[in-house]
Design a protein around this motif. Structure first.
Motif, mmCIF file in Angstrom:
data_model
loop_
_atom_site.group_PDB
_atom_site.id
_atom_site.type_symbol
_atom_site.label_atom_id
_atom_site.label_comp_id
_atom_site.label_asym_id
_atom_site.label_seq_id
_atom_site.Cartn_x
_atom_site.Cartn_y
_atom_site.Cartn_z
ATOM 1 N N ARG A 1 -37.020 -35.704 -9.764
ATOM 2 C CA ARG A 1 -36.748 -36.396 -8.503
ATOM 3 C C ARG A 1 -37.985 -36.348 -7.611
ATOM 4 O O ARG A 1 -38.605 -35.305 -7.423
ATOM 5 N N THR A 2 -38.336 -37.485 -7.060
ATOM 6 C CA THR A 2 -39.446 -37.539 -6.121
ATOM 7 C C THR A 2 -39.026 -36.914 -4.801
ATOM 8 O O THR A 2 -37.976 -37.246 -4.252
ATOM 9 N N LYS A 3 -39.841 -36.002 -4.314
ATOM 10 C CA LYS A 3 -39.552 -35.308 -3.064
ATOM 11 C C LYS A 3 -40.412 -35.873 -1.938
ATOM 12 O O LYS A 3 -41.326 -36.662 -2.164
ATOM 13 N N ILE A 4 -40.116 -35.445 -0.743
ATOM 14 C CA ILE A 4 -40.865 -35.865 0.440
ATOM 15 C C ILE A 4 -41.873 -34.783 0.786
ATOM 16 O O ILE A 4 -41.528 -33.614 0.928
ATOM 17 N N SER B 1 -54.745 -27.272 8.025
ATOM 18 C CA SER B 1 -53.673 -28.254 7.919
ATOM 19 C C SER B 1 -52.580 -27.721 7.007
ATOM 20 O O SER B 1 -52.798 -26.790 6.221
ATOM 21 N N HIS B 2 -51.391 -28.342 7.100
ATOM 22 C CA HIS B 2 -50.220 -27.843 6.376
ATOM 23 C C HIS B 2 -49.582 -28.983 5.585
ATOM 24 O O HIS B 2 -49.442 -30.104 6.085
ATOM 25 N N ALA B 3 -49.192 -28.684 4.352
ATOM 26 C CA ALA B 3 -48.401 -29.601 3.539
ATOM 27 C C ALA B 3 -47.052 -28.946 3.284
ATOM 28 O O ALA B 3 -46.986 -27.788 2.837
ATOM 29 N N VAL B 4 -45.989 -29.668 3.561
ATOM 30 C CA VAL B 4 -44.633 -29.139 3.397
ATOM 31 C C VAL B 4 -43.865 -30.085 2.478
ATOM 32 O O VAL B 4 -43.760 -31.282 2.755
ATOM 33 N N VAL B 5 -43.347 -29.570 1.372
ATOM 34 C CA VAL B 5 -42.529 -30.342 0.442
ATOM 35 C C VAL B 5 -41.075 -29.971 0.672
ATOM 36 O O VAL B 5 -40.692 -28.798 0.522
ATOM 37 N N LEU B 6 -40.279 -30.957 1.035
ATOM 38 C CA LEU B 6 -38.882 -30.696 1.343
ATOM 39 C C LEU B 6 -38.060 -30.581 0.064
ATOM 40 O O LEU B 6 -38.358 -31.213 -0.954
ATOM 41 N N ALA B 7 -37.022 -29.787 0.128
ATOM 42 C CA ALA B 7 -36.119 -29.628 -1.008
ATOM 43 C C ALA B 7 -35.317 -30.897 -1.235
ATOM 44 O O ALA B 7 -35.283 -31.796 -0.389
ATOM 45 N N ASP B 8 -34.671 -30.995 -2.413
ATOM 46 C CA ASP B 8 -33.851 -32.169 -2.710
ATOM 47 C C ASP B 8 -32.779 -32.375 -1.654
ATOM 48 O O ASP B 8 -32.452 -33.505 -1.284
ATOM 49 N N GLN B 9 -32.211 -31.288 -1.171
ATOM 50 C CA GLN B 9 -31.245 -31.340 -0.087
ATOM 51 C C GLN B 9 -31.799 -30.517 1.071
ATOM 52 O O GLN B 9 -31.414 -29.371 1.284
ATOM 53 N N ASP C 1 -33.365 -25.832 8.938
ATOM 54 C CA ASP C 1 -34.062 -24.560 9.114
ATOM 55 C C ASP C 1 -35.166 -24.355 8.096
ATOM 56 O O ASP C 1 -35.840 -23.310 8.096
ATOM 57 N N GLY C 2 -35.379 -25.337 7.198
ATOM 58 C CA GLY C 2 -36.483 -25.251 6.241
ATOM 59 C C GLY C 2 -36.148 -24.551 4.951
ATOM 60 O O GLY C 2 -37.049 -24.264 4.156
ATOM 61 N N GLY C 3 -34.917 -24.264 4.678
ATOM 62 C CA GLY C 3 -34.547 -23.578 3.453
ATOM 63 C C GLY C 3 -34.889 -24.372 2.204
ATOM 64 O O GLY C 3 -34.651 -25.566 2.138
ATOM 65 N N GLY C 4 -35.472 -23.686 1.200
ATOM 66 C CA GLY C 4 -35.755 -24.297 -0.085
ATOM 67 C C GLY C 4 -36.991 -25.155 -0.140
ATOM 68 O O GLY C 4 -37.238 -25.809 -1.149
ATOM 69 N N ARG C 5 -37.812 -25.134 0.887
ATOM 70 C CA ARG C 5 -38.996 -25.980 0.864
ATOM 71 C C ARG C 5 -40.227 -25.187 0.423
ATOM 72 O O ARG C 5 -40.242 -23.960 0.458
ATOM 73 N N GLN C 6 -41.270 -25.940 -0.006
ATOM 74 C CA GLN C 6 -42.554 -25.348 -0.364
ATOM 75 C C GLN C 6 -43.565 -25.683 0.729
ATOM 76 O O GLN C 6 -43.502 -26.750 1.340
ATOM 77 N N LEU D 1 -33.235 -42.829 15.339
ATOM 78 C CA LEU D 1 -32.410 -41.634 15.237
ATOM 79 C C LEU D 1 -30.920 -41.924 15.173
ATOM 80 O O LEU D 1 -30.121 -41.006 15.053
ATOM 81 N N GLU D 2 -30.530 -43.204 15.263
ATOM 82 C CA GLU D 2 -29.114 -43.541 15.207
ATOM 83 C C GLU D 2 -28.567 -43.279 13.807
ATOM 84 O O GLU D 2 -28.979 -43.903 12.842
ATOM 85 N N GLY D 3 -27.652 -42.342 13.692
ATOM 86 C CA GLY D 3 -27.038 -42.040 12.405
ATOM 87 C C GLY D 3 -27.939 -41.315 11.438
ATOM 88 O O GLY D 3 -27.609 -41.220 10.253
ATOM 89 N N ALA D 4 -29.080 -40.765 11.902
ATOM 90 C CA ALA D 4 -30.019 -40.101 11.005
ATOM 91 C C ALA D 4 -29.670 -38.633 10.816
ATOM 92 O O ALA D 4 -29.038 -38.006 11.675
ATOM 93 N N GLN D 5 -30.113 -38.058 9.687
ATOM 94 C CA GLN D 5 -29.889 -36.653 9.372
ATOM 95 C C GLN D 5 -31.172 -35.867 9.619
ATOM 96 O O GLN D 5 -32.233 -36.220 9.111
ATOM 97 N N GLN D 6 -31.096 -34.792 10.388
ATOM 98 C CA GLN D 6 -32.269 -33.961 10.611
ATOM 99 C C GLN D 6 -32.580 -33.180 9.339
ATOM 100 O O GLN D 6 -31.715 -32.539 8.757
ATOM 101 N N ILE D 7 -33.844 -33.242 8.897
ATOM 102 C CA ILE D 7 -34.220 -32.592 7.650
ATOM 103 C C ILE D 7 -35.308 -31.536 7.829
ATOM 104 O O ILE D 7 -35.550 -30.739 6.929
ATOM 105 N N MET D 8 -35.981 -31.513 8.988
ATOM 106 C CA MET D 8 -37.031 -30.517 9.176
ATOM 107 C C MET D 8 -37.354 -30.368 10.650
ATOM 108 O O MET D 8 -37.315 -31.341 11.405
ATOM 109 N N ARG D 9 -37.732 -29.149 11.013
ATOM 110 C CA ARG D 9 -38.220 -28.855 12.356
ATOM 111 C C ARG D 9 -39.452 -27.982 12.215
ATOM 112 O O ARG D 9 -39.427 -26.940 11.576
ATOM 113 N N MET D 10 -40.573 -28.442 12.794
ATOM 114 C CA MET D 10 -41.825 -27.695 12.731
ATOM 115 C C MET D 10 -42.407 -27.586 14.131
ATOM 116 O O MET D 10 -42.250 -28.489 14.952
ATOM 117 N N GLY D 11 -43.116 -26.487 14.384
ATOM 118 C CA GLY D 11 -43.695 -26.281 15.701
ATOM 119 C C GLY D 11 -45.109 -25.747 15.644
ATOM 120 O O GLY D 11 -45.682 -25.546 14.564
#
Length: 413
Positions: free
Chosen positions: A53-56, A66-74, A78-83, A382-392
């Motif tokens: 599966r192609t990830k984001i 700089s930072h590269a973050v690969v999101l999990a399939d789901q 809170d960032g669980g399961g990401r690289q 943001l209408e009907g969107a799912q939050q998938i990541m928060r970074m600061g």
């Protein structure tokens, strides 16, 4: 024992042939399918590609690191399961303390990352080095030097110099190439003119090759960017009326062009509009953003190249979506459209906090949920969107998104 074929030659038994194929990288097996019907059938039936599966991949370009973050399939907010990987710049802050060095992600191909390290240099200019890495295995190619004879990126003075890079893979030849486009304008009010286009093939050590560009294609639309889609690299001419195309399939690269979608008329006063190239489900896309002066919003038309292009019949463009983009207030959210508008079945959007430390939220929604191309489409990011990541804790909030597939294949260098 080897078998004889109809032409009197000899071929390996199928079982032995399959054992050889299984020891080859997946990208090589794709090319070997083109040899003959027997090879194609054996590869398809006995060595099917592992379905991955192609990830984001979200890339945050920041001064120094700089930072590269690969999101999990789901992905979870809170960032669980990401690289996550970090890429420090090689620049010394003592050269230009007010700027520092920044690593940017040029592109991703088959799990490889092409990175651009923008290094400050004297006389208010920046030079870049290119590196290709596999973050999973930790393998990294030696830094590719600045293309010879090319301009530096000048960020001060009356003239302008813009340097663009793109990273591509051709599915037939199996070659990885880095494309470099260098532009200059003698005045901020004049169009950018392309100084040179150069290509570097990673598998070779012959260095950069200069590519000829026809006079009609030498102007450059700096808001459009340079993208590589399905083995070709594209950019817009200054008027946004033509798309320049560089086919990466052979070693005799040349630039051709074809008609862009009807963008030119929307770039005129009284509307404020921009055009930007992107990738839409593996095809070339053009995003035309038209500022609506009477409202704090912009209408974004998404055009997709359905057929045709350079060297073929007249292009056929479609406009699957026309959506609304807020302007001004960052907390309303924005579509993340560069350099990939779609990521599998999703479209991404982002929201930026205004207080310090800066916080960035990423959201996703299914492409199928977007409305059609009617002029009355009023769909906010943001209408009907799912939050998938928060970074600061990021300086400028610049984030770009790319497709990513994990691989353990060695670098093609």
């Amino acid at each position: 024992m080897a078998e004889a074929d109809d032409d009197g030659g000899f071929i390996l038994p199928t079982d032995a042939f399959v054992e050889v194929l299984l020891r080859l990288p997946t990208s090589s097996r794709r090319r070997f399918r083109l040899v003959c019907k027997r090879w194609r059938d054996a590869i398809d039936e006995r060595t099917p590609e592992r379905q991955v599966r192609t990830k984001i991949l979200a890339f945050f370009s920041e001064k120094s690191v700089s930072h590269a973050v690969v999101l999990a399939d789901q992905p979870q907010p809170d960032g669980g399961g990401r690289q996550e990987w970090t890429f420090p710049s090689s620049a010394s802050d003592s050269i230009a303390p007010e700027y520092g060095g920044v690593v940017r992600l040029v592109g991703t191909c088959n799990g490889l990352l092409c990175l651009r390290d923008d290094v400050p240099a004297p006389c208010h200019c920046i030079r870049s080095t290119i590196a290709v890495v596999n973050p999973v295995t930790g393998e990294e190619a030696a830094a590719i030097p600045w293309p010879p004879g090319s301009l530096s990126w000048d960020y001060c003075g009356a003239s302008r110099s813009v340097v663009e890079f793109s990273f591509g893979y051709h599915p037939t030849t199996g070659k990885y190439k880095v494309v470099h486009v260098s532009c200059r304008s003698e005045s901020p009010n004049k169009w950018l003119e392309i100084d040179r286009v150069q290509v570097l093939t990673l598998e070779r050590r012959s260095g950069w090759r200069k590519v000829p560009v026809l006079a009609m294609d030498t102007s450059y639309h700096d808001a459009g960017g340079v993208v590589t889609v399905d083995g070709s690299t594209y950019w817009l001419t200054a008027r946004a009326d033509r798309v320049a195309a560089l086919d990466l399939g052979g070693d005799d690269e040349h630039v051709a062009s074809f008609a862009a979608p009807p963008c030119l008329q929307v770039l005129q006063v009284p509307e404020v509009a921009t055009c930007q190239l992107t990738s839409v489900h593996g095809r070339l896309g053009v995003l035309v953003s038209r500022q609506q002066l009477a409202a704090a919003a912009a209408k974004v038309d998404v055009w997709v190249l359905e057929d045709g292009g350079a060297g073929r019949r007249s292009p056929r463009w479609s406009r699957p979506w026309s959506i609304q983009q807020p302007s001004g207030a960052a907390d309303q959210g924005r579509w993340v459209m560069s350099p990939h508008f779609t990521h599998g079945e999703y479209v991404l959007s982002k929201q930026e906090g205004q207080s310090w430390p800066r916080v960035i939220w990423l959201y996703r929604r299914k492409v199928a949920d977007l409305n059609g191309s009617g002029e009355n489409t009023e769909q906010l990011p943001l209408e009907g969107a799912q939050q998938i990541m928060r970074m600061g804790f990021f300086d400028d909030g610049r984030v770009m998104t790319f497709p990513y597939v994990e691989t353990t294949e060695p670098l093609p260098i």
